[in-house]
Design a protein around this motif. Sequence first.
Motif, PDB file in Angstrom:
ATOM      1  N   PRO A 166      37.438  32.273  28.473  1.00  0.00           N
ATOM      2  CA  PRO A 166      37.347  31.452  29.696  1.00  0.00           C
ATOM      3  C   PRO A 166      38.430  30.377  29.786  1.00  0.00           C
ATOM      4  O   PRO A 166      38.909  30.061  30.879  1.00  0.00           O
ATOM      5  N   PHE A 167      38.833  29.841  28.626  1.00  0.00           N
ATOM      6  CA  PHE A 167      39.891  28.818  28.636  1.00  0.00           C
ATOM      7  C   PHE A 167      41.244  29.449  28.971  1.00  0.00           C
ATOM      8  O   PHE A 167      42.067  28.851  29.669  1.00  0.00           O
ATOM      9  N   VAL A 168      41.461  30.672  28.465  1.00  0.00           N
ATOM     10  CA  VAL A 168      42.695  31.394  28.779  1.00  0.00           C
ATOM     11  C   VAL A 168      42.743  31.702  30.276  1.00  0.00           C
ATOM     12  O   VAL A 168      43.776  31.526  30.929  1.00  0.00           O
ATOM     13  N   GLN A 169      41.595  32.132  30.821  1.00  0.00           N
ATOM     14  CA  GLN A 169      41.514  32.409  32.270  1.00  0.00           C
ATOM     15  C   GLN A 169      41.900  31.178  33.078  1.00  0.00           C
ATOM     16  O   GLN A 169      42.671  31.245  34.036  1.00  0.00           O
ATOM     17  N   LYS A 170      41.327  30.037  32.680  1.00  0.00           N
ATOM     18  CA  LYS A 170      41.571  28.784  33.409  1.00  0.00           C
ATOM     19  C   LYS A 170      43.045  28.419  33.358  1.00  0.00           C
ATOM     20  O   LYS A 170      43.653  28.025  34.361  1.00  0.00           O
ATOM     21  N   LYS A 171      43.635  28.589  32.167  1.00  0.00           N
ATOM     22  CA  LYS A 171      45.044  28.255  31.979  1.00  0.00           C
ATOM     23  C   LYS A 171      45.931  29.139  32.850  1.00  0.00           C
ATOM     24  O   LYS A 171      46.979  28.720  33.345  1.00  0.00           O
ATOM     25  N   GLN A 172      45.504  30.396  33.044  1.00  0.00           N
ATOM     26  CA  GLN A 172      46.284  31.334  33.865  1.00  0.00           C
ATOM     27  C   GLN A 172      45.967  31.207  35.358  1.00  0.00           C
ATOM     28  O   GLN A 172      46.457  31.979  36.175  1.00  0.00           O
ATOM     29  N   GLN A 203      26.342  48.902  48.619  1.00  0.00           N
ATOM     30  CA  GLN A 203      24.976  48.376  48.491  1.00  0.00           C
ATOM     31  C   GLN A 203      24.796  47.563  47.213  1.00  0.00           C
ATOM     32  O   GLN A 203      24.110  46.547  47.204  1.00  0.00           O
ATOM     33  N   HIS A 204      25.422  48.039  46.118  1.00  0.00           N
ATOM     34  CA  HIS A 204      25.253  47.375  44.822  1.00  0.00           C
ATOM     35  C   HIS A 204      26.610  47.197  44.142  1.00  0.00           C
ATOM     36  O   HIS A 204      27.454  48.097  44.180  1.00  0.00           O
ATOM     37  N   VAL A 205      26.775  46.025  43.516  1.00  0.00           N
ATOM     38  CA  VAL A 205      27.997  45.736  42.761  1.00  0.00           C
ATOM     39  C   VAL A 205      27.599  45.315  41.351  1.00  0.00           C
ATOM     40  O   VAL A 205      26.758  44.432  41.173  1.00  0.00           O
ATOM     41  N   ILE A 206      28.190  45.947  40.353  1.00  0.00           N
ATOM     42  CA  ILE A 206      27.993  45.564  38.948  1.00  0.00           C
ATOM     43  C   ILE A 206      29.252  44.836  38.513  1.00  0.00           C
ATOM     44  O   ILE A 206      30.360  45.369  38.624  1.00  0.00           O
ATOM     45  N   VAL A 207      29.067  43.601  38.029  1.00  0.00           N
ATOM     46  CA  VAL A 207      30.205  42.737  37.702  1.00  0.00           C
ATOM     47  C   VAL A 207      30.294  42.551  36.186  1.00  0.00           C
ATOM     48  O   VAL A 207      29.288  42.280  35.522  1.00  0.00           O
ATOM     49  N   THR A 208      31.502  42.691  35.665  1.00  0.00           N
ATOM     50  CA  THR A 208      31.722  42.514  34.232  1.00  0.00           C
ATOM     51  C   THR A 208      32.907  41.579  34.008  1.00  0.00           C
ATOM     52  O   THR A 208      33.669  41.291  34.926  1.00  0.00           O
ATOM     53  N   SER A 209      33.023  41.110  32.769  1.00  0.00           N
ATOM     54  CA  SER A 209      34.138  40.224  32.397  1.00  0.00           C
ATOM     55  C   SER A 209      34.870  40.827  31.214  1.00  0.00           C
ATOM     56  O   SER A 209      34.277  41.551  30.405  1.00  0.00           O
ATOM     57  N   LEU A 265      35.606  43.807  37.962  1.00  0.00           N
ATOM     58  CA  LEU A 265      35.833  42.664  37.095  1.00  0.00           C
ATOM     59  C   LEU A 265      35.438  41.381  37.823  1.00  0.00           C
ATOM     60  O   LEU A 265      35.589  41.293  39.041  1.00  0.00           O
ATOM     61  N   ASP A 266      34.953  40.402  37.066  1.00  0.00           N
ATOM     62  CA  ASP A 266      34.501  39.153  37.685  1.00  0.00           C
ATOM     63  C   ASP A 266      35.588  38.488  38.531  1.00  0.00           C
ATOM     64  O   ASP A 266      35.328  37.993  39.624  1.00  0.00           O
ATOM     65  N   MET A 267      36.838  38.527  38.037  1.00  0.00           N
ATOM     66  CA  MET A 267      37.907  37.857  38.789  1.00  0.00           C
ATOM     67  C   MET A 267      38.265  38.608  40.076  1.00  0.00           C
ATOM     68  O   MET A 267      38.936  38.074  40.955  1.00  0.00           O
ATOM     69  N   LEU A 268      37.822  39.860  40.193  1.00  0.00           N
ATOM     70  CA  LEU A 268      38.068  40.638  41.412  1.00  0.00           C
ATOM     71  C   LEU A 268      36.905  40.557  42.395  1.00  0.00           C
ATOM     72  O   LEU A 268      37.018  40.982  43.547  1.00  0.00           O
ATOM     73  N   PHE A 269      35.776  39.997  41.920  1.00  0.00           N
ATOM     74  CA  PHE A 269      34.571  39.968  42.744  1.00  0.00           C
ATOM     75  C   PHE A 269      34.767  39.230  44.075  1.00  0.00           C
ATOM     76  O   PHE A 269      34.238  39.687  45.108  1.00  0.00           O
ATOM     77  N   PRO A 270      35.506  38.103  44.121  1.00  0.00           N
ATOM     78  CA  PRO A 270      35.710  37.446  45.425  1.00  0.00           C
ATOM     79  C   PRO A 270      36.299  38.379  46.478  1.00  0.00           C
ATOM     80  O   PRO A 270      35.924  38.331  47.655  1.00  0.00           O
ATOM     81  N   ARG A 271      37.230  39.264  46.059  1.00  0.00           N
ATOM     82  CA  ARG A 271      37.811  40.225  46.992  1.00  0.00           C
ATOM     83  C   ARG A 271      36.758  41.210  47.489  1.00  0.00           C
ATOM     84  O   ARG A 271      36.680  41.529  48.670  1.00  0.00           O
ATOM     85  N   VAL A 272      35.956  41.696  46.546  1.00  0.00           N
ATOM     86  CA  VAL A 272      34.894  42.650  46.890  1.00  0.00           C
ATOM     87  C   VAL A 272      33.893  42.002  47.843  1.00  0.00           C
ATOM     88  O   VAL A 272      33.479  42.598  48.840  1.00  0.00           O
ATOM     89  N   GLN A 308      43.010  31.596  36.796  1.00  0.00           N
ATOM     90  CA  GLN A 308      41.963  32.521  37.262  1.00  0.00           C
ATOM     91  C   GLN A 308      40.621  31.804  37.214  1.00  0.00           C
ATOM     92  O   GLN A 308      40.206  31.331  36.159  1.00  0.00           O
ATOM     93  N   HIS A 309      39.975  31.722  38.367  1.00  0.00           N
ATOM     94  CA  HIS A 309      38.696  30.996  38.438  1.00  0.00           C
ATOM     95  C   HIS A 309      37.633  31.879  39.095  1.00  0.00           C
ATOM     96  O   HIS A 309      37.347  31.744  40.290  1.00  0.00           O
TER      97      HIS A 309
END
Length: 566
Positions: A167-173, A147-153, A130-137, A175-176
């Motif tokens: 995206p507005f709900v993410q921001k409110k919670q 080698q390869h990461v596929i990112v989804t939202s 998930l996109d919000m988990l990508f920073p950890r990855v 999550q960036h």
Amino acid sequence: MTKEEKKVWLDLYPEEIPATIDYDEKPLHEFLIDTASRYPEKKALHFLGREMTYRDLLESSKKMASFLQSLGLEKGERVAIMLPNSPQSIIGYYGALMTGAIVVQTNPLYTERELEYQLKDSGATYMICLDMLFPRVKTVKNQTDLQHVIVTSMKDYLPFPKNVLYPFVQKKQGQHPGKIEQTENVHHWKQVLKQSGDGVKQVDIDPKEDLALLQYTGGTTGFPKGVMLTHLNLVANTQMSKAWLYKVKDGEGVTLGALPFFHVYGMTSVMNFSVMMGQKMILMPKFDPEEILKMIEKERPSLFPGAPTMYIGLLNHPKIKDYDLSSIEACISGSAPLPVEVQDQFETITGGKLVEGYGLTESSPVTHANFIWGDRVSGSIGVPWPDTDSKIFRTDTMEEAEVGEVGEIAVKGPQVMKGYWNRPEETEKVLKDGWLFTGDMGYMDERGYFYVVDRKKDMIIAGGYNIYPREVEEVLYEHEAVQEAAVVGVPDPYRGETVKAFLVLKESKTVSEEELDEFCRKHLAAYKVPRIYEFRDELPKTAVGKILRRKLAEEEKANQSEENAQ
């Protein structure tokens, strides 16, 4: 006496359940291919208002497989999937399997340290997250073989206008995820499916030998271990589910997918089972009691596999009586002991059947269950499933125990794992002559019903007496003020260990330690009664809702060490 005659529980089977099954020796993903050919227009899933047919699900899975192959993915490589229940989690799973890859289910709640450990241990080279988990990855990627990461939202499959508002709900919670640049190693989900065809290169898979899954255990003892499950392990357990749920008709019914698919119980009892049967799955990305109640009333699921804490959470929701839950016909509860009080209350409210089952990651996972339609015993985990043998062994001599005698539960059957990934010594400890030693203590009665008294490692020894936490918890659950209970042994200078209970009370209910003590003394021998009570707002749990006694015990030891040091 023949082996079959020893299986006394077979006399209890209703005539609809066979003692043995002719298993389909085929790759697991062929369930999806078969169902899409039989029911192409049938709805396969419902996700927050959007639905997808089996034809579309298969097409998307093939596109994912084609893309992975175009990157050079070879049979036997590991593909990590770090997603909540969503269309992407199913597409990624079956797409990876079509390439001959081994799926590594990864908990989205993992910290960077836990994630790095699992990726290193499995040697995963591809990941879907998930996109919000990508920073950890991204942080751990260079320390791993990725080698390869596929990112989804989440918004990739939300209906309008939810996809615009997300995206507005993410921001409110708070999550960036930020903008994730597409590179030669980082790929965007929507682009992947848009640019890929559905041509998949055929890969020869031996269902008996080839792995479909590396499923990591919860790490109750030391570091988590990768459980090697073959295609046939998972196919067999899914077909056993069909035999047990014999009233469920092919191509009919709706299953509530509240159990996470990154846990083997949700994967088998919801995802693989629904796909095999051609059912619609209602995907719930997280367990929110009110959202679950709304979804049951609106979508009318007939099956609701779950964990005890899920049923407890619903029963204690203040508005439960405002919702119509009458569509629920059958629930098998797993992952933790099911309190009898919870079973009775849930059946009264829904009119459906809720029974306790038993299994573990190492057995794909189910080995025992009570009969949904027919004879059952409250407090029992039921009887072994078709083609599954089970025995109780004495822990000191390793001889088979007598009827009613407590020992370690062992199981044998086509759903039992191949072993632990890169851990032959650990494998040898639990797999002996085809028997999987579970680490759970229990007994069998004269009819063939099995009972779990507790984890071997959770047993409390106080003043020379053996105390099983589950027995004490069952009593605490009977108290009208108690919503959740966990019992652990804590160090005691006089008794060696003593019994401590951690409790979450029901909303607006109160109870004193003195009242609980009096209540427990009416139902338990004096040495089993908790000496210490601690009230909490919540208890630590796994993603599937299993209360972590181990974590509570570790906290206690750490607290005592601090006190002793002062």
